[in-house]
Design a protein around this motif. Structure first.
Motif, short mmCIF file in Angstrom:
data_model
loop_
_atom_site.label_atom_id
_atom_site.label_comp_id
_atom_site.label_asym_id
_atom_site.label_seq_id
_atom_site.Cartn_x
_atom_site.Cartn_y
_atom_site.Cartn_z
N VAL A 154 0.72 -1.16 0.14
CA VAL A 154 0.11 0.13 -0.04
C VAL A 154 0.86 1.28 -0.11
O VAL A 154 1.77 1.56 0.93
CB VAL A 154 -0.96 0.12 1.25
N LEU A 155 0.77 2.12 -0.98
CA LEU A 155 1.62 3.24 -0.79
C LEU A 155 1.52 4.18 0.17
O LEU A 155 2.64 4.58 0.59
CB LEU A 155 1.13 4.21 -2.32
N ALA A 181 4.90 15.82 -5.67
CA ALA A 181 4.92 14.54 -6.48
C ALA A 181 4.19 13.26 -5.67
O ALA A 181 3.55 12.65 -5.74
CB ALA A 181 6.25 14.14 -7.05
N TRP A 182 4.89 13.32 -4.30
CA TRP A 182 4.26 12.20 -3.44
C TRP A 182 2.81 12.37 -3.22
O TRP A 182 2.00 11.23 -3.01
CB TRP A 182 5.08 11.93 -2.17
N SER A 183 2.27 13.54 -3.21
CA SER A 183 1.14 13.82 -2.72
C SER A 183 0.21 13.22 -3.88
O SER A 183 -0.96 12.86 -3.79
CB SER A 183 0.52 15.44 -2.60
N HIS A 184 0.68 13.31 -5.03
CA HIS A 184 -0.27 12.94 -6.49
C HIS A 184 -0.01 11.36 -6.24
O HIS A 184 -1.01 10.39 -6.18
CB HIS A 184 0.57 13.27 -7.62
N PHE A 185 1.16 10.68 -5.93
CA PHE A 185 1.41 9.35 -6.25
C PHE A 185 0.52 8.35 -5.06
O PHE A 185 0.16 7.37 -5.25
CB PHE A 185 3.01 8.90 -5.94
N ARG A 186 0.73 8.99 -3.70
CA ARG A 186 0.18 8.22 -2.83
C ARG A 186 -1.53 8.13 -2.76
O ARG A 186 -1.89 7.32 -2.27
CB ARG A 186 0.45 8.93 -1.32
N LYS A 187 -1.83 9.02 -3.71
CA LYS A 187 -3.41 8.80 -3.62
C LYS A 187 -4.05 7.76 -4.68
O LYS A 187 -5.04 7.55 -5.20
CB LYS A 187 -4.20 10.06 -4.25
N LEU A 188 -3.13 7.03 -5.44
CA LEU A 188 -3.17 6.42 -6.77
C LEU A 188 -3.88 5.08 -6.31
O LEU A 188 -3.39 4.34 -5.48
CB LEU A 188 -2.01 6.17 -7.42
N LEU A 255 -3.16 3.84 -15.10
CA LEU A 255 -2.99 4.01 -13.49
C LEU A 255 -1.77 2.85 -13.11
O LEU A 255 -1.08 3.18 -12.58
CB LEU A 255 -4.38 3.23 -13.24
N GLU A 256 -1.91 1.82 -13.67
CA GLU A 256 -0.61 0.89 -13.50
C GLU A 256 0.63 1.44 -13.57
O GLU A 256 1.36 1.12 -13.02
CB GLU A 256 -0.82 -0.42 -14.17
N TRP A 257 0.75 2.31 -14.95
CA TRP A 257 2.03 2.83 -14.94
C TRP A 257 2.35 3.85 -14.15
O TRP A 257 3.48 3.91 -13.55
CB TRP A 257 1.80 3.52 -16.76
N GLU A 258 1.36 4.69 -13.61
CA GLU A 258 1.59 5.65 -12.78
C GLU A 258 2.05 4.99 -11.40
O GLU A 258 2.83 5.50 -10.64
CB GLU A 258 0.11 6.60 -12.44
N TRP A 263 6.06 3.72 -7.15
CA TRP A 263 7.12 2.85 -6.27
C TRP A 263 8.48 3.00 -6.65
O TRP A 263 9.26 3.03 -5.81
CB TRP A 263 6.81 1.30 -6.77
N ALA A 264 8.92 3.32 -7.90
CA ALA A 264 10.07 3.73 -8.24
C ALA A 264 10.42 5.18 -7.46
O ALA A 264 11.71 5.30 -6.94
CB ALA A 264 10.29 4.10 -9.63
#
Length: 298
Positions: A154-155, A181-188, A255-258, A263-264
């Motif tokens: 879980v992100l 960036a993390w604010s965007h990523f963590r919500k995916l 979505l999977e790509w993002e 994770w990277a």
């Protein structure tokens, strides 16, 4: 300079003594240390066909052995499904002469790590990498689910670590941009079920020969995880053109790509500051991957 405060140093002399005491059948083989950017194990080559891995961080011997046994099972399982050569477990050593923990022996794979033989501009390499990831995804999870505390679950469980990384990166990176960036990523959101994954497809774990994927190392983390996890390889290993080849070959949706990018990002932000002085090559690798991620978000 040691990479970790609790690091255990290992020398050729120590390794040779452990081999002589525990595996005398190999005592005549030459022991050579391998230069590596790895952060978990010290690695030594034993003769021409074996390698030995010694955990760098001090841990309870029984707990460390349980980890090595699980890694051996995972490596053997991956070897059964992979068409690309991977190391296979051979033996587990015990604590002994000036080394207080168990250690492992695997088969040796020839080739040059991708950090030295850069395949990032090769479409053919990208196709090889996609085929490897697809093969792992097709492997049977046998009902298992992600059960670790590292990447692949879980992100948002990584929020605390990311907060630490942002604090430590002040003056080193554009932390304001990283927080955004993390604010965007963590919500995916997560949509796909767990699939079998390598878990750490970074340049030091990928072997290249003739511009093609020739082997994959560090397979002890093989297990069920977010289907996007192995997409970290797209950012670690590939330039934009071949990166698109990998995405098309795997058929990744947006979505999977993002989430693979997320994770990277989670991995490399920590690499840049943590290894800045103790493992500069790893820190530089992290910064290069981070630059690729941020460029894709412009």
């Amino acid at each position: 300079m040691a990479m970790h405060d609790d690091q255990v140093d290992v020398t050729c002399e120590i390794v040779a003594t452990l081999i002589q005491d525990q595996f005398p059948q190999w005592s005549g083989k030459t022991v050579r240390p391998l230069s590596s950017t790895g952060t978990v194990n010290a690695i030594f080559r034993i003769g021409n066909d074996l390698s030995a891995r010694f955990p760098l961080r001090l841990a309870d011997a029984a707990e460390a052995r349980a980890v090595l046994e699980q890694e051996a099972r995972a490596s053997a399982e991956l070897a059964r499904v992979s068409r690309i050569p991977v190391p296979e477990p051979v033996a587990l050593g015990k604590p002994g002469a000036r080394y207080p923990m168990p250690w492992s022996v695997q088969t040796w794979l020839p080739g040059t790590v991708a950090s030295d033989a850069d395949p990032s501009g090769s479409d053919a390499f990208a196709e090889d990498l996609a085929d490897f990831i697809a093969t792992l995804r097709k492997a049977d999870t046998r009902g298992r689910l992600f059960s670790g505390d590292s990447r692949g679950g879980v992100l948002t469980h990584h929020d605390e670590w990311m907060a630490t990384c942002f604090e430590e990166s002040e003056g080193l990176l554009d932390v304001h941009r990283l927080r955004q960036a993390w604010s965007h990523f963590r919500k995916l959101p997560r949509t796909g079920a767990d699939v079998m994954s390598h878990g750490d497809l970074i340049p030091g774990n990928v072997l290249v020969a003739g511009g093609r994927l020739s082997g994959v190392l560090d397979t002890g983390g093989f297990g069920p995880a977010d289907p996007a996890l192995d997409l970290i390889s797209a950012w670690h290993l590939l330039q934009p053109g071949p990166r698109d080849v990998l995405r098309r070959t795997l058929g990744c949706d947006d979505l999977e790509w993002e989430r693979g990018k997320a994770w990277a990002f989670e991995q490399v932000v920590g690499l840049v500051w943590y290894y800045l002085e103790s493992n500069p090559a790893m820190s530089r690798m992290g910064r290069r991957t981070l630059d690729r991620i941020l460029e894709s978000m412009e």
